[in-house]
Each structure stands twice: as structure tokens, then as C-alpha cells.
Design an enzyme around this catalytic site. Structure first.
Site, mmCIF file in Angstrom:
data_model
loop_
_atom_site.group_PDB
_atom_site.id
_atom_site.type_symbol
_atom_site.label_atom_id
_atom_site.label_comp_id
_atom_site.label_asym_id
_atom_site.label_seq_id
_atom_site.Cartn_x
_atom_site.Cartn_y
_atom_site.Cartn_z
ATOM 1 N N HIS A 266 89.435 -1.179 20.405
ATOM 2 C CA HIS A 266 88.919 -1.619 19.110
ATOM 3 C C HIS A 266 88.629 -3.111 19.218
ATOM 4 C CE1 HIS A 266 90.473 2.168 17.497
ATOM 5 N NE2 HIS A 266 91.679 1.859 17.958
ATOM 6 N N GLU A 304 85.524 4.450 18.860
ATOM 7 C CA GLU A 304 85.227 5.214 17.658
ATOM 8 C C GLU A 304 84.982 4.293 16.459
ATOM 9 O OE1 GLU A 304 87.869 4.469 15.791
ATOM 10 O OE2 GLU A 304 89.745 5.146 16.646
#
Length: 368
Positions: A266, A304
Site C-alpha cells: 500500500h 488493491e
């Protein structure tokens, strides 16, 4: 009394001195200077420690040893020179080595040198950029495989969280060095707190809070096996936060059929001046490069982002990530992005591609 004609006489311009390339094989910094004669390596005190010549032949570009304080070329300085050449000629597929360099034992042991009877020994750029010692400094050997369970998920036991700077690479198109270091709570808490409360970050992360909340959050992250929080820096000035993880143990695993050594990450870019295209072309390939180097068994990277984060999704696509599908987490609808090791190294994924301002021209046919 001074002569008036001297005051108006145009002064000859001094040609700019070439910017030295910075490298740090095995964690030891060196500078490489290129000129018409070839390349010179020097230490941080400015003392020369190696010279190489570069010749363009019908078979390709050949690097040869030209001399130094020592009688034989040293492996560390030679690796730094090779990195500088590939940075200067980013679409050069392979560099041929004269025999003095081809005899360096470490280059052969690491699988860098490929040999054919009809051409001089050579190093391909694809193989070179898979050498951890150029950018990781204190590279760790692959951790022995021993399977354990975490919350019902079976996965290999992961190494302990590292400390300090784990990746460092000089980016000649920016004239800056990008580094990744492991987050330290006391050093980075105030900065992390400010970043998380920035509206541009909070829109996607949704982790606004007070200082105490963010301290607990970081302490828990550092205590979680397999998660490594990193601070990204340009010339040691922090610009963003990267949270890296092993996909097998993460919530993403059911959505991507995660393998034992797949990694994920992330990111938040906390400093607004580093959110532009020249910088994303630096940090996005670099985090991918670091994760592939950290364990040679990692074949895939997954990410994601929120499905409505169009800018991030577009940047992933430009940097070689395949966008496979949208799917639902309890807290968001996400896009699954996947980067393959083979594609990253085969297509020289660390080089910025158009339309990034740092992108390089098309290959020069003389150097392919």
C-alpha cells in the site's frame, strides 16, 4: 586604468562538468564520472579507485579495464561502473566484458555473466538489475522455508522485520537518490499523523485520527509478522509511506490465489510536491524493484487500490501492472493489480515509460 575593450570581450563558456553517477554496491557509496576517455570511479573523498574504457564495436559495447591503484579490477567498483553505463544507455540490452573483467569470480558465481563461443562474455541488463547487492546494501539470503499457521492460513515463516535503510537507488533523470527505510515510531509518528489527516490521503485511506491513535496503529503494524512499514525518501527527505506485506497471510489472498512468496503493498504520498509524474515514475517502479530483490522467490506483486482511484490505477498500468478485476472488500470496492517478475525484468520495468517526463528516448540501434 583598465582597458574598456576587455570589459566587453565575450568570455569563453566553460563546458559543464558531467554530473557524477552515484552507486552503492554492498552499501559503500561511490561516484562514477564519464568522459571521452571512459569511466572513472572515485570514493567520497574524491580519490580515483578505478578506470574503464568503453568501446563500440560491431558486436556491441565492450567494457575494458584501464587501470587503477590496484593491479586488477575490483568487483565492487566494476559493478558501480556497469550500473552507470546502463543508466546512461537505458535501452542497452547487454554489455560485453573484456577478459580481465570477465575473470572476476563474483560476477560468474552470481550468474551475471553469460558466455557464448562466438561473442565476448556479456552481462544483460535483465540479469544485472536482479542483483540485490547493488541496491539493498545488506541483502539477506532467502529465508529457509518452514510452514506455520496464522489465523488458519498456512504460509512460510517470515524473516524478522529489518531495520534502517533497505533500498537505495540513484535516479539520474531526477538527479536524486530514492531510498526506503523501515519506519521508526518515535522518529516518524508526527509525520505519519500529519499525512493521515491530509484530506487528499484521508479520502482513500480513511484513517484520520489523533496522535495517540496513530501511535497505536504504527506499533501494531511493526509487531505484526510479515508486514514491513517503510518511509520513502528523496535525498533522505521523507515523502511517503509504504506498507509491504506477504500476500499469503493478507486479506487479499482469496482474491488472487496468493502463492507462498507473493508480495503486496500500500502507499500514501504525504508531501504534495512529490505527487507529480516525475516522482511517481521513480517511486512506483522502485517499490516493485525492492520487493522483487528482497526475496528471489517472489514471482508476483499484488496491489488493491480503491476502484475509484483513477490516478493510481492509471499509474499502475503505465508501470507494468496488469489490472485483472474489480472485487469487494467489506470496506471498499477494489481493483486487483498484478506485476509479474518476468515482465518487470524482461521489459526493464525500472525505466520510466512515456508519458512520464522521466521517460527515455527510443532505443538507439547502435546500442541494441
Amino acid at each position: 586604468m583598465f582597458d574598456s575593450h576587455l570589459a566587453t570581450k565575450p568570455q569563453a563558456e566553460t563546458p559543464p562538468r558531467p554530473m557524477p553517477f552515484r552507486a552503492a554496491p554492498d552499501g559503500d557509496p561511490l561516484e562514477i564520472v564519464s568522459d571521452a576517455r571512459g569511466l572513472t570511479a572515485r570514493d567520497l573523498q574524491g580519490s580515483a579507485c578505478g578506470w574503464w574504457s568503453l568501446e563500440h564495436t560491431a558486436q556491441g559495447v565492450v567494457l575494458d579495464w584501464a587501470g587503477a591503484c590496484a593491479e586488477e579490477p575490483k568487483e565492487r567498483e566494476t559493478l558501480a561502473a556497469i550500473e552507470a553505463i546502463f543508466a546512461d544507455q537505458p535501452h542497452l540490452q547487454a554489455l560485453h566484458l573484456a577478459h580481465a573483467l570477465a575473470r572476476l569470480p563474483g560476477l560468474a558465481r552470481s550468474g551475471l555473466i553469460s558466455r557464448r563461443p562466438d561473442i565476448p562474455p556479456r552481462i544483460t541488463q535483465e540479469a544485472f538489475f536482479q542483483q540485490p547487492r547493488l541496491w539493498l546494501g545488506d541483502a539477506r539470503p532467502p529465508y529457509p522455508v518452514r510452514h506455520v499457521f496464522t489465523e488458519g492460513r498456512r504460509h512460510p515463516l517470515r524473516p524478522d522485520t529489518p531495520s534502517g535503510t533497505v533500498y537505495r537507488r540513484y535516479l539520474p533523470w531526477l538527479g536524486r537518490t530514492l531510498s526506503l527505510r523501515v519506519l521508526e515510531v518515535e522518529r516518524d509518528l508526527d509525520r505519519f499523523h500529519r499525512w493521515m489527516n491530509d484530506p487528499a490521503v484521508a479520502h482513500f485511506w480513511q484513517e484520520e485520527g489523533d496522535l495517540a491513535q496513530h501511535r497505536i496503529r504504527l506499533e501494531r503494524t511493526l509487531e505484526t509478522p510479515g508486514i514491513v512499514p517503510l518511509i520513502g525518501c528523496f535525498d533522505d527527505a521523507p515523502f511517503g509511506y509504504f506498507e509491504t506485506y506477504w500476500a499469503r497471510e493478507d486479506r487479499i489472498a482469496p482474491h488472487c490465489d496468493a502463492g507462498d512468496f507473493d508480495r503486496g503493498w500500500h502507499v500514501l504520498i504525504g508531501e504534495p510536491e512529490f505527487r507529480g509524474r516525475p516522482h511517481v515514475a521513480a517511486w512506483l517502479p522502485s517499490i516493485s524493484h525492492y520487493l522483487f530483490l528482497d526475496d528471489c522467490r517472489t514471482q508476483r506483486l499484488v496491489i488493491e487500490p480503491r476502484a475509484d482511484n483513477a490516478r493510481m490505477i492509471g499509474n499502475l498500468a503505465k508501470c507494468g501492472y496488469a489490472l485483472l478485476k474489480e472485487f469487494d472488500f467489506p470496506h471498499k470496492r477494489a481493483m486487483l493489480g498484478v506485476q509479474l517478475r518476468e515482465r518487470f525484468f524482461n521489459e526493464l520495468g525500472w525505466i520510466p515509460q512515456p508519458p512520464h517526463p522521466g521517460s527515455v528516448p527510443r532505443p538507439d540501434p547502435r546500442f541494441t
